[in-house]
Write an enzyme that holds these catalytic residues in place. Structure first.
Site, PDB file in Angstrom:
ATOM      1  N   LYS A 100      73.732  91.232 114.869  1.00  0.00           N
ATOM      2  CA  LYS A 100      75.017  90.495 114.775  1.00  0.00           C
ATOM      3  C   LYS A 100      76.033  91.092 115.739  1.00  0.00           C
ATOM      4  O   LYS A 100      77.243  90.908 115.557  1.00  0.00           O
ATOM      5  CB  LYS A 100      75.557  90.546 113.336  1.00  0.00           C
ATOM      6  CG  LYS A 100      74.628  89.938 112.294  1.00  0.00           C
ATOM      7  CD  LYS A 100      74.454  88.438 112.531  1.00  0.00           C
ATOM      8  CE  LYS A 100      73.434  87.865 111.559  1.00  0.00           C
ATOM      9  NZ  LYS A 100      73.064  86.473 111.910  1.00  0.00           N
ATOM     10  N   ARG A 101      75.526  91.812 116.716  1.00  0.00           N
ATOM     11  CA  ARG A 101      76.385  92.457 117.730  1.00  0.00           C
ATOM     12  C   ARG A 101      77.451  93.335 117.064  1.00  0.00           C
ATOM     13  O   ARG A 101      78.565  93.461 117.523  1.00  0.00           O
ATOM     14  CB  ARG A 101      77.030  91.424 118.660  1.00  0.00           C
ATOM     15  CG  ARG A 101      76.053  90.448 119.317  1.00  0.00           C
ATOM     16  CD  ARG A 101      74.884  91.160 120.018  1.00  0.00           C
ATOM     17  NE  ARG A 101      74.001  90.210 120.708  1.00  0.00           N
ATOM     18  CZ  ARG A 101      72.742  89.909 120.318  1.00  0.00           C
ATOM     19  NH1 ARG A 101      72.219  90.491 119.222  1.00  0.00           N
ATOM     20  NH2 ARG A 101      72.016  89.066 121.015  1.00  0.00           N
ATOM     21  N   LEU A 104      85.733  90.772 114.603  1.00  0.00           N
ATOM     22  CA  LEU A 104      85.660  90.158 113.271  1.00  0.00           C
ATOM     23  C   LEU A 104      84.371  89.354 113.116  1.00  0.00           C
ATOM     24  O   LEU A 104      83.986  88.617 114.040  1.00  0.00           O
ATOM     25  CB  LEU A 104      86.856  89.199 113.109  1.00  0.00           C
ATOM     26  CG  LEU A 104      86.897  88.352 111.830  1.00  0.00           C
ATOM     27  CD1 LEU A 104      87.190  89.218 110.612  1.00  0.00           C
ATOM     28  CD2 LEU A 104      87.969  87.252 111.964  1.00  0.00           C
ATOM     29  N   LEU A 142      82.906  86.427 112.567  1.00  0.00           N
ATOM     30  CA  LEU A 142      83.459  85.066 112.578  1.00  0.00           C
ATOM     31  C   LEU A 142      82.680  84.138 111.655  1.00  0.00           C
ATOM     32  O   LEU A 142      83.236  83.167 111.131  1.00  0.00           O
ATOM     33  CB  LEU A 142      83.423  84.513 114.013  1.00  0.00           C
ATOM     34  CG  LEU A 142      84.316  85.248 115.028  1.00  0.00           C
ATOM     35  CD1 LEU A 142      83.979  84.810 116.455  1.00  0.00           C
ATOM     36  CD2 LEU A 142      85.791  85.001 114.732  1.00  0.00           C
ATOM     37  N   GLY A 182      88.298  92.503 117.391  1.00  0.00           N
ATOM     38  CA  GLY A 182      88.371  93.611 116.439  1.00  0.00           C
ATOM     39  C   GLY A 182      87.553  94.816 116.879  1.00  0.00           C
ATOM     40  O   GLY A 182      87.806  95.928 116.424  1.00  0.00           O
ATOM     41  N   GLU A 202      89.966  96.721 118.682  1.00  0.00           N
ATOM     42  CA  GLU A 202      90.892  97.337 117.714  1.00  0.00           C
ATOM     43  C   GLU A 202      90.270  98.588 117.104  1.00  0.00           C
ATOM     44  O   GLU A 202      90.934  99.613 116.939  1.00  0.00           O
ATOM     45  CB  GLU A 202      91.243  96.316 116.615  1.00  0.00           C
ATOM     46  CG  GLU A 202      92.021  95.133 117.175  1.00  0.00           C
ATOM     47  CD  GLU A 202      92.433  94.132 116.106  1.00  0.00           C
ATOM     48  OE1 GLU A 202      91.536  93.608 115.402  1.00  0.00           O
ATOM     49  OE2 GLU A 202      93.638  93.864 115.979  1.00  0.00           O
ATOM     50  N   GLU A 226      90.835  86.404 120.802  1.00  0.00           N
ATOM     51  CA  GLU A 226      91.430  85.745 119.630  1.00  0.00           C
ATOM     52  C   GLU A 226      92.150  84.453 120.002  1.00  0.00           C
ATOM     53  O   GLU A 226      92.015  83.432 119.325  1.00  0.00           O
ATOM     54  CB  GLU A 226      92.410  86.689 118.914  1.00  0.00           C
ATOM     55  CG  GLU A 226      91.754  87.741 118.039  1.00  0.00           C
ATOM     56  CD  GLU A 226      91.335  89.001 118.784  1.00  0.00           C
ATOM     57  OE1 GLU A 226      91.243  88.973 120.032  1.00  0.00           O
ATOM     58  OE2 GLU A 226      91.087  90.019 118.113  1.00  0.00           O
ATOM     59  N   ARG A 247      89.975  81.573 120.300  1.00  0.00           N
ATOM     60  CA  ARG A 247      89.286  81.178 119.061  1.00  0.00           C
ATOM     61  C   ARG A 247      90.242  80.589 118.030  1.00  0.00           C
ATOM     62  O   ARG A 247      89.861  80.335 116.887  1.00  0.00           O
ATOM     63  CB  ARG A 247      88.598  82.385 118.410  1.00  0.00           C
ATOM     64  CG  ARG A 247      87.654  83.149 119.302  1.00  0.00           C
ATOM     65  CD  ARG A 247      86.204  82.977 118.909  1.00  0.00           C
ATOM     66  NE  ARG A 247      85.357  83.809 119.749  1.00  0.00           N
ATOM     67  CZ  ARG A 247      84.555  83.342 120.700  1.00  0.00           C
ATOM     68  NH1 ARG A 247      84.465  82.042 120.931  1.00  0.00           N
ATOM     69  NH2 ARG A 247      83.821  84.163 121.420  1.00  0.00           N
TER      70      ARG A 247
HETATM   71  C1  1HE Z   1      78.475  87.276 115.560  1.00  0.00           C
HETATM   72  C2  1HE Z   1      79.624  87.685 116.272  1.00  0.00           C
HETATM   73  C3  1HE Z   1      80.849  87.711 115.561  1.00  0.00           C
HETATM   74  C4  1HE Z   1      77.956  87.720 117.608  1.00  0.00           C
HETATM   75  N1  1HE Z   1      80.831  87.341 114.260  1.00  0.00           N
HETATM   76  N2  1HE Z   1      78.523  86.933 114.279  1.00  0.00           N
HETATM   77  N3  1HE Z   1      85.151  88.231 118.944  1.00  0.00           N
HETATM   78  C5  1HE Z   1      84.511  87.290 119.636  1.00  0.00           C
HETATM   79  O1  1HE Z   1      85.039  86.227 119.865  1.00  0.00           O
HETATM   80  C6  1HE Z   1      83.150  87.672 120.161  1.00  0.00           C
HETATM   81  C7  1HE Z   1      82.089  86.728 119.646  1.00  0.00           C
HETATM   82  N4  1HE Z   1      80.771  87.100 120.159  1.00  0.00           N
HETATM   83  C8  1HE Z   1      80.393  86.899 121.452  1.00  0.00           C
HETATM   84  O2  1HE Z   1      81.165  86.491 122.309  1.00  0.00           O
HETATM   85  C9  1HE Z   1      78.964  87.216 121.790  1.00  0.00           C
HETATM   86  O3  1HE Z   1      78.196  87.165 120.600  1.00  0.00           O
HETATM   87  C10 1HE Z   1      78.746  88.615 122.440  1.00  0.00           C
HETATM   88  C11 1HE Z   1      79.343  88.607 123.857  1.00  0.00           C
HETATM   89  C12 1HE Z   1      79.373  89.735 121.631  1.00  0.00           C
HETATM   90  C13 1HE Z   1      77.230  88.905 122.535  1.00  0.00           C
HETATM   91  O4  1HE Z   1      76.594  87.805 123.196  1.00  0.00           O
HETATM   92  P1  1HE Z   1      75.018  87.616 123.010  1.00  0.00           P
HETATM   93  O5  1HE Z   1      74.626  86.470 123.908  1.00  0.00           O
HETATM   94  O6  1HE Z   1      74.333  88.923 123.234  1.00  0.00           O
HETATM   95  O7  1HE Z   1      74.768  87.278 121.469  1.00  0.00           O
HETATM   96  P2  1HE Z   1      74.966  85.888 120.673  1.00  0.00           P
HETATM   97  O8  1HE Z   1      73.747  85.034 120.928  1.00  0.00           O
HETATM   98  O9  1HE Z   1      76.261  85.266 120.944  1.00  0.00           O
HETATM   99  O10 1HE Z   1      74.968  86.392 119.177  1.00  0.00           O
HETATM  100  C14 1HE Z   1      73.840  87.017 118.604  1.00  0.00           C
HETATM  101  C15 1HE Z   1      74.022  86.986 117.090  1.00  0.00           C
HETATM  102  O11 1HE Z   1      75.184  87.756 116.769  1.00  0.00           O
HETATM  103  C16 1HE Z   1      74.287  85.606 116.581  1.00  0.00           C
HETATM  104  O12 1HE Z   1      73.779  85.546 115.265  1.00  0.00           O
HETATM  105  P3  1HE Z   1      72.427  84.746 114.893  1.00  0.00           P
HETATM  106  O13 1HE Z   1      72.300  84.914 113.424  1.00  0.00           O
HETATM  107  O14 1HE Z   1      72.667  83.335 115.340  1.00  0.00           O
HETATM  108  O15 1HE Z   1      71.343  85.411 115.687  1.00  0.00           O
HETATM  109  C17 1HE Z   1      75.792  85.537 116.520  1.00  0.00           C
HETATM  110  O16 1HE Z   1      76.284  84.597 115.589  1.00  0.00           O
HETATM  111  C18 1HE Z   1      76.100  86.938 116.062  1.00  0.00           C
HETATM  112  N5  1HE Z   1      77.473  87.320 116.426  1.00  0.00           N
HETATM  113  N6  1HE Z   1      79.265  87.944 117.544  1.00  0.00           N
HETATM  114  C19 1HE Z   1      79.687  86.983 113.650  1.00  0.00           C
HETATM  115  N7  1HE Z   1      81.992  88.107 116.126  1.00  0.00           N
HETATM  116  C20 1HE Z   1      91.134  91.349 112.014  1.00  0.00           C
HETATM  117  S1  1HE Z   1      91.276  90.069 113.126  1.00  0.00           S
HETATM  118  C21 1HE Z   1      90.166  90.401 114.392  1.00  0.00           C
HETATM  119  C22 1HE Z   1      90.006  89.166 115.233  1.00  0.00           C
HETATM  120  C23 1HE Z   1      88.707  89.140 115.961  1.00  0.00           C
HETATM  121  O17 1HE Z   1      87.996  90.100 116.074  1.00  0.00           O
HETATM  122  S2  1HE Z   1      88.259  87.611 116.606  1.00  0.00           S
HETATM  123  C24 1HE Z   1      86.567  87.869 117.082  1.00  0.00           C
HETATM  124  C25 1HE Z   1      86.521  88.110 118.515  1.00  0.00           C
END
Ligand code: 1HE
Length: 268
Positions: free
Chosen positions: A32-33, A72, A74, A119, A122, A142, A145
């Site tokens: 889940k990265r 986070l 998501l 996050g 963070e 963020e 999104r």
């Molecule tokens: C996740 C998450 C996640 C991956 N929550 N499940 N953060 C973001 O907007 C970043 C969101 N993630 C990404 O942009 C990409 O996943 C990555 C660049 C980190 C990695 O890419 P990649 O191609 O290696 O992986 P993927 O195919 O996108 O994801 C692999 C799995 O990880 C997949 O799950 P699966 O069950 O389908 O295999 C994804 O759903 C899961 N995954 N990132 C949940 N973030 C207190 S407020 C804080 C506000 C925030 O942090 S906003 C979030 C910002």
């Protein structure tokens, strides 16, 4: 009596204790990265609440797999369909964890690779030192999104890079990587090889300091930033009164006086 840390209680974090008091804390959901779900946050609260009283001398904070942390969870956030009050309480648990890190008095060195985003940034900015490898990149997605930061970025990322860069990162999704990331203050060390190996070297170096000195460095500096200059100067004098007269420091001072201690020299 030092607290015991019960490793069996941890599932989303992998813990490893080294003989020199350095602990490696690894976010362990690479599939889940290493996205931060509520269980992971609770484990961070638990570990970093105990660490200062459990003889932990320094921590390397790492992420398993190719990415440090995707921020986070998501999917959990989507599935839970939280109310404003629910999410406020989630954010307060994040703050509990990250404040325990920043103010706890135990040096934390983050070993960064791949995504250090949202996050995840963070979390990394609650560490005291950040080490990046050549794959690491930093962003606050963020805004894209439909979200806002809730884990302290407005405070800690702004402290690192300044208000203008922080707002730019949030408005445009700008990504920092490589040398530029160090130049703007997101990381203090950039290495060609393994950020984990370098973070361990840095943590081991810090662990050789006396624990009370490290407590002051990794707690008082942050507290003093929240004070007026007058109050901070007063608090600094009080902390120095305690730290600089600690009995354990006498041997180090004696070694300087008898010329057996290493001198401070420029890097060769
Ligand atoms: C996740 C998450 C996640 C991956 N929550 N499940 N953060 C973001 O907007 C970043 C969101 N993630 C990404 O942009 C990409 O996943 C990555 C660049 C980190 C990695 O890419 P990649 O191609 O290696 O992986 P993927 O195919 O996108 O994801 C692999 C799995 O990880 C997949 O799950 P699966 O069950 O389908 O295999 C994804 O759903 C899961 N995954 N990132 C949940 N973030 C207190 S407020 C804080 C506000 C925030 O942090 S906003 C979030 C910002």
């Amino acid at each position: 009596m030092a607290l015991e840390i019960d490793m069996d209680r941890y599932h989303n974090l992998a813990l490893q204790a080294h003989d020199d008091g350095v602990w490696v804390v690894t976010l362990n959901r690479p599939s889940k990265r290493n996205a931060l779900d509520i269980d992971t946050i609770e484990e961070l609260v638990e570990f970093f609440s105990a660490a200062p009283r459990a003889g932990v001398r320094a921590v390397v904070l790492a992420g398993a797999g190719d990415h440090f942390c995707a921020g986070l969870d998501l999917v959990e956030h989507h599935d839970e369909d939280r109310s404003p009050a629910d999410f406020m309480h989630v954010c307060l648990r994040w703050h509990e964890a990250f404040n325990k890190m920043e103010y706890g008095g135990v040096p934390i060195v983050a070993a960064l690779q791949g995504a250090v985003v949202g996050g995840g940034l963070e979390l990394a900015s609650a560490a005291h030192i950040r080490v990046m490898d050549s794959t690491a990149y930093f962003a606050l997605p963020e805004g894209q999104r439909g979200l806002f930061t809730g884990g302290g970025a407005t405070i800690r990322v702004t402290d690192l890079v300044g208000k203008a860069r922080m707002i730019d990162m949030m408005l445009t999704g700008r990504v920092y990587q490589g040398r530029e990331a160090v130049d703007v203050g997101l990381a203090q060390y950039a290495v060609e090889g393994s950020s984990f190996d370098e973070a361990l070297v840095v943590a081991r170096k810090a662990a050789q300091n006396l624990p009370l000195s490290n407590f002051a460095i990794c707690s008082a500096v942050s507290h003093m930033q929240n004070m007026s200059a007058m109050d901070a100067a007063y608090a600094e004098a009080v902390v120095a009164g305690v730290v600089n007269t600690q009995p354990d420091a006498r041997a180090r001072l004696a070694a300087f006086a008898d010329k057996s201690a290493a001198r401070v020299r420029p890097n060769s």
